[in-house]
Design a protein around this motif. Structure first.
Motif, PDB file in Angstrom:
ATOM      1  N   ILE A 133      31.214  43.236  38.948  1.00  0.00           N
ATOM      2  CA  ILE A 133      31.490  41.826  38.648  1.00  0.00           C
ATOM      3  C   ILE A 133      30.553  41.298  37.567  1.00  0.00           C
ATOM      4  N   ALA A 134      29.852  42.192  36.875  1.00  0.00           N
ATOM      5  CA  ALA A 134      28.955  41.781  35.790  1.00  0.00           C
ATOM      6  C   ALA A 134      29.748  41.121  34.672  1.00  0.00           C
ATOM      7  N   HIS A 135      29.181  40.088  34.071  1.00  0.00           N
ATOM      8  CA  HIS A 135      29.773  39.357  32.953  1.00  0.00           C
ATOM      9  C   HIS A 135      31.044  38.599  33.336  1.00  0.00           C
ATOM     10  N   MET A 136      31.291  38.445  34.627  1.00  0.00           N
ATOM     11  CA  MET A 136      32.465  37.729  35.093  1.00  0.00           C
ATOM     12  C   MET A 136      32.073  36.326  35.545  1.00  0.00           C
ATOM     13  N   PRO A 137      33.010  35.360  35.528  1.00  0.00           N
ATOM     14  CA  PRO A 137      32.748  34.068  36.162  1.00  0.00           C
ATOM     15  C   PRO A 137      32.949  34.221  37.668  1.00  0.00           C
ATOM     16  N   VAL A 138      31.865  34.160  38.424  1.00  0.00           N
ATOM     17  CA  VAL A 138      31.892  34.525  39.844  1.00  0.00           C
ATOM     18  C   VAL A 138      31.354  33.384  40.699  1.00  0.00           C
ATOM     19  N   LEU A 139      32.051  33.068  41.783  1.00  0.00           N
ATOM     20  CA  LEU A 139      31.551  32.103  42.759  1.00  0.00           C
ATOM     21  C   LEU A 139      30.473  32.771  43.602  1.00  0.00           C
ATOM     22  N   THR A 140      29.339  32.085  43.718  1.00  0.00           N
ATOM     23  CA  THR A 140      28.171  32.631  44.412  1.00  0.00           C
ATOM     24  C   THR A 140      27.593  31.573  45.339  1.00  0.00           C
TER      25      THR A 140
ATOM     26  N   ALA B 203      29.030  31.184  38.394  1.00  0.00           N
ATOM     27  CA  ALA B 203      27.983  31.683  37.500  1.00  0.00           C
ATOM     28  C   ALA B 203      28.291  33.123  37.109  1.00  0.00           C
ATOM     29  N   CYS B 204      27.514  33.660  36.166  1.00  0.00           N
ATOM     30  CA  CYS B 204      27.637  35.059  35.770  1.00  0.00           C
ATOM     31  C   CYS B 204      26.552  35.878  36.464  1.00  0.00           C
ATOM     32  N   PRO B 205      26.919  36.846  37.301  1.00  0.00           N
ATOM     33  CA  PRO B 205      25.914  37.685  37.945  1.00  0.00           C
ATOM     34  C   PRO B 205      25.218  38.584  36.936  1.00  0.00           C
ATOM     35  N   PRO B 206      24.068  39.144  37.312  1.00  0.00           N
ATOM     36  CA  PRO B 206      23.349  40.046  36.409  1.00  0.00           C
ATOM     37  C   PRO B 206      24.071  41.372  36.234  1.00  0.00           C
TER      38      PRO B 206
ATOM     39  N   GLY C  62      25.134  35.370  48.170  1.00  0.00           N
ATOM     40  CA  GLY C  62      25.499  36.204  47.033  1.00  0.00           C
ATOM     41  C   GLY C  62      26.905  35.920  46.546  1.00  0.00           C
ATOM     42  N   PRO C  63      27.415  36.742  45.629  1.00  0.00           N
ATOM     43  CA  PRO C  63      28.737  36.531  45.038  1.00  0.00           C
ATOM     44  C   PRO C  63      29.854  36.831  46.037  1.00  0.00           C
ATOM     45  N   PHE C  64      30.970  36.077  45.922  1.00  0.00           N
ATOM     46  CA  PHE C  64      32.061  36.306  46.879  1.00  0.00           C
ATOM     47  C   PHE C  64      33.460  36.145  46.288  1.00  0.00           C
ATOM     48  N   GLY C  65      33.597  35.640  45.079  1.00  0.00           N
ATOM     49  CA  GLY C  65      34.946  35.467  44.556  1.00  0.00           C
ATOM     50  C   GLY C  65      34.969  35.281  43.052  1.00  0.00           C
ATOM     51  N   ASN C  66      36.054  35.712  42.415  1.00  0.00           N
ATOM     52  CA  ASN C  66      36.236  35.474  40.983  1.00  0.00           C
ATOM     53  C   ASN C  66      37.723  35.454  40.654  1.00  0.00           C
ATOM     54  N   PRO C  67      38.111  35.095  39.436  1.00  0.00           N
ATOM     55  CA  PRO C  67      39.535  34.956  39.125  1.00  0.00           C
ATOM     56  C   PRO C  67      40.331  36.251  39.153  1.00  0.00           C
TER      57      PRO C  67
ATOM     58  N   LEU D   7      32.460  35.730  27.758  1.00  0.00           N
ATOM     59  CA  LEU D   7      31.411  36.031  28.734  1.00  0.00           C
ATOM     60  C   LEU D   7      30.996  37.499  28.708  1.00  0.00           C
ATOM     61  N   GLY D   8      31.780  38.337  28.023  1.00  0.00           N
ATOM     62  CA  GLY D   8      31.430  39.744  27.913  1.00  0.00           C
ATOM     63  C   GLY D   8      32.205  40.662  28.829  1.00  0.00           C
ATOM     64  N   ALA D   9      33.267  40.143  29.465  1.00  0.00           N
ATOM     65  CA  ALA D   9      34.095  40.964  30.355  1.00  0.00           C
ATOM     66  C   ALA D   9      35.404  41.322  29.661  1.00  0.00           C
ATOM     67  N   SER D  10      35.926  42.497  29.929  1.00  0.00           N
ATOM     68  CA  SER D  10      37.186  42.933  29.338  1.00  0.00           C
ATOM     69  C   SER D  10      38.358  42.353  30.114  1.00  0.00           C
ATOM     70  N   PRO D  11      39.235  41.575  29.462  1.00  0.00           N
ATOM     71  CA  PRO D  11      40.397  41.034  30.170  1.00  0.00           C
ATOM     72  C   PRO D  11      41.442  42.092  30.500  1.00  0.00           C
ATOM     73  N   HIS D  12      41.294  43.291  29.938  1.00  0.00           N
ATOM     74  CA  HIS D  12      42.198  44.385  30.275  1.00  0.00           C
ATOM     75  C   HIS D  12      41.705  45.130  31.508  1.00  0.00           C
ATOM     76  N   GLU D  13      40.406  45.360  31.588  1.00  0.00           N
ATOM     77  CA  GLU D  13      39.843  46.034  32.756  1.00  0.00           C
ATOM     78  C   GLU D  13      39.812  45.102  33.968  1.00  0.00           C
ATOM     79  N   HIS D  14      39.689  43.795  33.721  1.00  0.00           N
ATOM     80  CA  HIS D  14      39.604  42.813  34.806  1.00  0.00           C
ATOM     81  C   HIS D  14      40.718  41.782  34.601  1.00  0.00           C
TER      82      HIS D  14
END
Length: 219
Positions: free
Chosen positions: A148-155, A130-133, A159-164, A70-77
């Motif tokens: 939370i960009a490029h993350m799988p986020v509950l929206t 979804a993935c936020p902008p 707006g967005p409110f949760g992710n893994p 998805l484009g997110a770093s698993p080390h940073e997140h």
């Protein structure tokens, strides 16, 4: 209220699935029995894992791979299960918050699934993973403003409110009688969710006095 996964997420990572538990609960301090089980599990897992082996757990490894896709770093997140297990191995301990959060975290570290629990009365409309902008952010619990960009986020409609990795303050679980949605985030298919959703329900009944739980698998 329905929970779904966006086509864009499924196209990027087809094995994405959610385990959903819906219930009403009196959120309160954890019982001595729950805290004893929690601390016993933490001690056991501290002997079972090393920092090197945590990332090899199948559910954690799948989450890390999905983040990369998805484009997110698993080390940073770091996803919540991985982050908590790293604290466990480092003997840094895990915070005691309340009965629902303790059950949430107990099942998360035991299963390797990141899990979020959310106050349904703070949500509006339909919920989509979804993935936020680019540039999207929210106020994380105890972490300030989070990207939370490029993350799988509950929206939802607000707006967005949760992710893994880290949830927002908006739908955090606070004391009192609450309607709650607990979400297990899976990135290696839905099949493995079944026993852990059942374990979550049993823990809610045993330690939180919950009498009725609705389970759903979302693929």
């Amino acid at each position: 209220m329905t929970f779904t996964i966006s086509p864009a997420i499924k196209q990027c990572w087809p094995e994405t699935a959610l385990g959903l538990l819906l219930y009403q609960v009196q959120v309160a301090p954890s019982s001595p029995q729950l805290l004893a089980q929690f601390d016993q599990t933490v001690a056991s897992l501290a002997q079972q894992y090393t920092l090197d082996t945590i990332a090899k757990h199948p559910h954690i490894a799948a989450t890390r791979q999905a983040y990369k896709a998805l484009g997110a770093s698993p080390h940073e997140h770091r996803n919540a299960a991985e982050a908590m297990l790293r604290r466990v191995v480092k003997q840094a301990g895990l915070y005691h918050i309340n009965n629902v959060v303790e059950v949430n975290n107990l099942i998360s570290i035991s299963s390797g699934y990141a899990i979020g629990s959310y106050d349904l009365d703070q949500l509006q409309g339909q919920v989509v993973l979804a993935c936020p902008p680019a540039g999207a952010r929210y106020e994380g619990i105890g972490k300030g403003s989070l990207s939370i960009a490029h993350m799988p986020v509950l929206t939802d409609d607000l707006g967005p409110f949760g992710n893994p990795s880290s949830d927002s303050r908006r739908a955090m679980i606070q004391p009192g009688l609450r309607r709650v949605a607990s979400v297990l985030y899976a990135f290696d298919g839905a099949e493995g969710l079944v026993p852990w959703m059942q374990a979550f329900e049993e823990a809610l009944r045993t330690h939180c006095g919950v009498s009725s739980v609705t389970q759903q698998r979302i693929e």
